[in-house]
Write a protein that holds these residues in place. Structure first.
Motif, PDB file in Angstrom:
ATOM      1  N   UNK A 157       0.841  -1.186   0.000  1.00  0.00           N
ATOM      2  CA  UNK A 157       0.000   0.000   0.000  1.00  0.00           C
ATOM      3  C   UNK A 157       0.880   1.240   0.000  1.00  0.00           C
ATOM      4  N   UNK A 158       0.295   2.350  -0.459  1.00  0.00           N
ATOM      5  CA  UNK A 158       1.024   3.610  -0.542  1.00  0.00           C
ATOM      6  C   UNK A 158       0.069   4.736  -0.207  1.00  0.00           C
ATOM      7  N   UNK A 159       0.559   5.703   0.559  1.00  0.00           N
ATOM      8  CA  UNK A 159      -0.291   6.808   0.974  1.00  0.00           C
ATOM      9  C   UNK A 159      -0.563   7.770  -0.181  1.00  0.00           C
ATOM     10  N   UNK A 160      -1.409   8.747   0.094  1.00  0.00           N
ATOM     11  CA  UNK A 160      -1.900   9.635  -0.966  1.00  0.00           C
ATOM     12  C   UNK A 160      -0.794  10.356  -1.715  1.00  0.00           C
ATOM     13  N   UNK A 161       0.183  10.835  -0.991  1.00  0.00           N
ATOM     14  CA  UNK A 161       1.263  11.564  -1.656  1.00  0.00           C
ATOM     15  C   UNK A 161       2.494  10.694  -1.836  1.00  0.00           C
ATOM     16  N   UNK A 162       2.360   9.426  -1.501  1.00  0.00           N
ATOM     17  CA  UNK A 162       3.440   8.483  -1.763  1.00  0.00           C
ATOM     18  C   UNK A 162       4.570   8.507  -0.760  1.00  0.00           C
TER      19      UNK A 162
END
Length: 119
Positions: A50-55
């Motif tokens: 998984x990766x957050x919104x801004x990476x």
């Protein structure tokens, strides 16, 4: 209309690499955390990466840590999964997921792409 479309799957030999892509449309991509899941025959779907919104933050399952890399390009509305040193046990249908803040409503899935690791 929301669309989540995976591509890049196929048949690959053990030890080789493959890159999956997931292109989305119909929602504001940069506001969504993105994940890759997989489901092997007879097994439950499991979270791979998984990766957050801004990476800025990524997470991986223990089974793929050090071999797989998730990344995103917010300008292209696309998330990637670079898979290296593939093993037969990586064989599964890989699904892309977009989720807004843990919502059960703003939660979108692709149709999946088959990855088969075999000699």
């Amino acid at each position: 209309q929301v669309q989540v479309v995976e591509s890049g799957g196929g048949l690959v030999q053990p030890g080789r690499s493959l890159r999956l892509s997931c292109a989305v449309s119909g929602f504001t991509f940069r506001n969504y955390a993105m994940s890759w899941y997989r489901q092997a025959p007879g097994k439950e779907r499991e979270l791979v990466a998984s990766i957050t919104r801004v990476g800025g933050n990524t997470k991986y399952s223990d089974s793929v840590k050090g071999r797989f890399t998730i990344s995103r390009d917010n300008a292209k509305n696309t998330v990637y999964l670079q898979m290296s040193s593939l093993r037969p046990e990586d064989t599964a249908v890989y699904y892309c997921n977009a989720n807004w803040g843990g919502s059960t409503v703003l939660d979108y899935w692709g149709q999946g792409t088959q990855v088969t690791v075999s000699s």
